[in-house]
Motif scaffolding. Structure first.
Motif, PDB file in Angstrom:
ATOM      1  N   ARG A 167      -4.181   5.387  -1.090  1.00  0.00           N
ATOM      2  CA  ARG A 167      -5.482   5.091  -1.683  1.00  0.00           C
ATOM      3  C   ARG A 167      -5.523   5.583  -3.123  1.00  0.00           C
ATOM      4  N   TYR A 223     -14.166   0.461  -4.470  1.00  0.00           N
ATOM      5  CA  TYR A 223     -13.320  -0.592  -3.916  1.00  0.00           C
ATOM      6  C   TYR A 223     -14.048  -1.924  -3.793  1.00  0.00           C
ATOM      7  N   THR A 253     -14.784  -3.473  -7.193  1.00  0.00           N
ATOM      8  CA  THR A 253     -13.546  -3.961  -7.805  1.00  0.00           C
ATOM      9  C   THR A 253     -13.053  -5.224  -7.113  1.00  0.00           C
ATOM     10  N   CYS A 288      -8.099  -3.511  -2.499  1.00  0.00           N
ATOM     11  CA  CYS A 288      -9.402  -2.840  -2.475  1.00  0.00           C
ATOM     12  C   CYS A 288     -10.147  -3.116  -1.174  1.00  0.00           C
ATOM     13  N   SER A 342     -10.859  -0.028   1.350  1.00  0.00           N
ATOM     14  CA  SER A 342     -12.269   0.361   1.335  1.00  0.00           C
ATOM     15  C   SER A 342     -12.711   0.877   2.698  1.00  0.00           C
TER      16      SER A 342
END
Length: 244
Positions: free
Chosen positions: A76, A82, A85, A124, A128
């Motif tokens: 990560r 996340y 993005t 992402c 996440s």
């Protein structure tokens, strides 16, 4: 006939890419799992993408498969937003072709950029720890189910519908109102493609899948029979005992 269909249906060229990398993906995945070999793999696929190899050989697509295989094993990236993005990356994917065309970026370089942006989006979303509820909605699930049929059928349908729309409007009106004509063609082609793709997913793909499973089961059974042919029974190779 198949050659003509491939010529008229441009998306089918990717089938050879999918076949090649599907065969190579187990090796790519095993390399991506190994901590030391993972970075060597990413370096190799990056080099393939950057080398001046003609696009027709499709070697730069190794970047997408290498990055995709590595995503579950990459650490990560700290306190990164996340979901934000990923959303930005998905929007960038939708509109990436327009700036590439304006800047005169060649297609291979543009595809490399798209693969990197797609990697950011998927990375992402994966790290996440939460799913995007909008993507789990029924309309998106339906599009996902028929996506392959849409992918294969949209070009020939567009090829067939374009002269019909031009004839319906008239060539003079099409030249006078190109944006309106394009909008009508887009709506007609989109609705027709979704409808035909849904029919294909329901009535064409399942029989093909069942036939594939039948062939697979038959070939597997034939292989298992062939592997046992010539083997003697367990007692045939037993050495005779004193009692015998």
């Amino acid at each position: 006939m198949l050659g003509l269909y491939v010529h008229l249906n441009g998306p089918l060229w990717t089938l050879r890419v999918e076949l090649f990398y599907s065969l190579a993906f187990p090796v790519i995945y095993l390399l991506a799992r190994h901590p030391r070999k993972r970075w060597a793999l990413l370096a190799c696929v990056s080099l393939l993408a950057l080398l001046p190899i003609p696009r027709v050989f499709c070697m730069h697509y190794a970047l997408a498969f290498g990055l995709g295989a590595a995503i579950p094993f990459l650490p990560r990236a700290g306190d990164v937003p996340y979901r934000t993005t990923a959303t930005i990356a998905l929007i960038a994917l939708l509109f990436s072709q327009m700036p590439a065309d304006r800047l005169g970026i060649d297609m291979k370089a543009a595809e490399n950029i798209e693969m990197l942006v797609a990697f950011v989006a998927v990375y992402c979303l994966y790290h996440s720890g939460r799913s995007m509820q909008a993507l789990e909605a029924r309309p998106f699930a339906f599009i996902g189910e028929i996506s392959y049929s849409v992918y294969v059928l949209h070009f020939p349908l567009l090829f067939a519908l374009t002269p019909l729309v031009v004839e319906g409007f008239g060539p003079i009106q099409v030249r006078a109102h190109p944006l309106a004509s394009l909008l009508v063609l887009t709506v007609v082609a989109l609705c027709t493609t979704i409808f035909v793709a849904a029919l294909s997913r329901r009535y064409v793909e399942p029989p093909g899948e069942r036939l594939g499973r039948i062939f697979y089961a038959a070939s597997k059974e034939q292989f298992s029979r062939g592997s046992t042919t010539g083997k003697s029974p367990s007692g045939a190779s037993r050495r005779p005992s004193a009692r015998d």
